[in-house]
Scaffold this motif. Sequence first.
Motif, PDB file in Angstrom:
ATOM      1  N   LEU A  48       5.851 -10.053  16.761  1.00 48.98           N
ATOM      2  CA  LEU A  48       5.060  -9.611  17.997  1.00 48.98           C
ATOM      3  C   LEU A  48       3.575 -10.338  17.740  1.00 48.98           C
ATOM      4  N   GLY A  49       3.201 -10.524  16.777  1.00 45.70           N
ATOM      5  CA  GLY A  49       1.852 -11.130  16.366  1.00 45.70           C
ATOM      6  C   GLY A  49       2.100 -12.620  16.486  1.00 45.70           C
ATOM      7  N   VAL A  50       3.237 -13.316  16.246  1.00 44.31           N
ATOM      8  CA  VAL A  50       3.690 -14.718  16.398  1.00 44.31           C
ATOM      9  C   VAL A  50       3.633 -14.956  17.997  1.00 44.31           C
ATOM     10  N   SER A  51       4.303 -13.990  18.419  1.00 41.51           N
ATOM     11  CA  SER A  51       4.380 -14.240  19.694  1.00 41.51           C
ATOM     12  C   SER A  51       3.053 -14.319  20.504  1.00 41.51           C
ATOM     13  N   ALA A  52       2.142 -13.427  20.167  1.00 43.91           N
ATOM     14  CA  ALA A  52       0.574 -13.320  20.822  1.00 43.91           C
ATOM     15  C   ALA A  52      -0.054 -14.651  20.488  1.00 43.91           C
ATOM     16  N   LEU A  53       0.114 -15.082  19.241  1.00 41.99           N
ATOM     17  CA  LEU A  53      -0.708 -16.275  18.894  1.00 41.99           C
ATOM     18  C   LEU A  53      -0.112 -17.519  19.377  1.00 41.99           C
ATOM     19  N   SER A  54       1.111 -17.567  19.505  1.00 43.67           N
ATOM     20  CA  SER A  54       1.790 -18.769  20.357  1.00 43.67           C
ATOM     21  C   SER A  54       1.321 -18.838  21.652  1.00 43.67           C
ATOM     22  N   GLY A  55       1.040 -17.750  22.505  1.00 41.88           N
ATOM     23  CA  GLY A  55       0.935 -17.678  23.666  1.00 41.88           C
ATOM     24  C   GLY A  55       1.845 -17.327  24.725  1.00 41.88           C
ATOM     25  N   GLU A  56       2.935 -16.765  24.001  1.00 45.18           N
ATOM     26  CA  GLU A  56       4.001 -16.223  24.877  1.00 45.18           C
ATOM     27  C   GLU A  56       3.635 -15.147  25.805  1.00 45.18           C
ATOM     28  N   HIS A  57       4.193 -15.384  26.880  1.00 45.42           N
ATOM     29  CA  HIS A  57       3.905 -14.287  28.004  1.00 45.42           C
ATOM     30  C   HIS A  57       5.127 -14.231  28.916  1.00 45.42           C
ATOM     31  N   LEU A  58       5.169 -13.132  29.792  1.00 49.29           N
ATOM     32  CA  LEU A  58       6.362 -12.949  30.787  1.00 49.29           C
ATOM     33  C   LEU A  58       5.779 -13.497  31.914  1.00 49.29           C
ATOM     34  N   ALA A  59       6.682 -14.541  32.524  1.00 52.21           N
ATOM     35  CA  ALA A  59       6.234 -15.165  33.802  1.00 52.21           C
ATOM     36  C   ALA A  59       6.496 -14.195  34.881  1.00 52.21           C
ATOM     37  N   ALA A  60       7.439 -13.376  34.722  1.00 55.22           N
ATOM     38  CA  ALA A  60       7.544 -12.308  35.747  1.00 55.22           C
ATOM     39  C   ALA A  60       8.283 -11.181  34.856  1.00 55.22           C
TER      40      ALA A  60
END
Length: 392
Positions: free
Chosen positions: A299-311
């Motif tokens: 989850l930390g890697v997800s946040a740092l890499s800018g992952e987000h839900l488009a919808a």
Amino acid sequence: MTSLVSEPPSRLLEPSRIELGKGRLWTHRLRGGPLLLSCTAGAVWITREGAPEDVVLEAGSSYGGEGRGLLVVEALEPAQIAVARGEAGKTLRAALAKARGSWLVLLSLLALYVIWGSTYLAVSVALETMPPFLLAGTRFMTAGALLYGVLRLRGAPRPTLRQWGAAAQVGVLLLVFGNGFVVVSQQWVSSGVAAVVVSTMPLWLALFATARGRSAAGGAPAGAPAVSRREWIGLLVGFAGAALLHLGGDLHAAHAGALLILLAPVSWALGSLYSRSLPLPEGPMAVAAEMLAGGAVMLGVSALSGEHLAAAPSSRSLLALAYLAVFGSIVALSAYTYLLRSTRPAIATSYAYVNPIVAIALGVLLGGERASATTWAAAAIVGAGVVIVSRR
């Protein structure tokens, strides 16, 4: 008065001796088989459910009985009794226990073959509306929290700070790199090809473990070849299957991230080997701690890499995520742990050459994927290599 008799020795097992202080009780429920109770010292009083009268035994006398009912023995003075139970009852119990164990082994193998073989398709479905590290991190945080909660309710101790640190190290190798690279690559690689590449993990584990064992024993210089001729053949055969995927074009993709999947089984093998020397929590709590730690890092890697839900994720993706968390993580890992304790390693790791077949078939039947002849051939070759390495 119930008669005092001796049972035929051939029907009875070796007696167990029991010491009883004055006034102490010993009870036994008869289940149809013969039983011979001998008083070897002191005196005891015996009563049996359904018997019209009680019996007093003094040193040197015996009591034999068959049928069903509760048998109660009370020491009238400090005494010793010898109890020999019938072979028939023990043989039946042993047969039932063996049958139960066999069914558990079969069910556990079926769970690994089907569930872990189907997780590749489930990942593909979940990736439709969820980014990879957010998906994987949510999966393992959810599964880890559920398993941790159940274990704590059952009385398992909390991991110490040192154990949490060890679980984090293993979780990073197994989950962040091992599983995370698979999920990232499956954005461009089919579920069947992913399963074939991941199935090379036992080959890497055999190579690393054998080399490490020889070096630790001081029997050869560090880095010297430590595998046997048979193991070398199995390794070469298995790796030839993985190479066929690349040379045949099935691993070719427009995005270089697809090639990360080649590192996934290497990281999983290193994590499995490294975990043996770390102070992990006892039993299933180690799995729960690893999933929580690895999921948090993801989850930390997800946040740092800018992952987000488009919808909002689709219902298909959410169902796939729930399946991965409950069945792919908790149920299958529990089955794998049971097999490691109850069977030979070659049986426990046999999923490695069954999962690709299941993954390819499900991808074609349910996922709309296409499997080339190269993919099927590579799966067969890798499976043959794993079988050769696993044989004892």
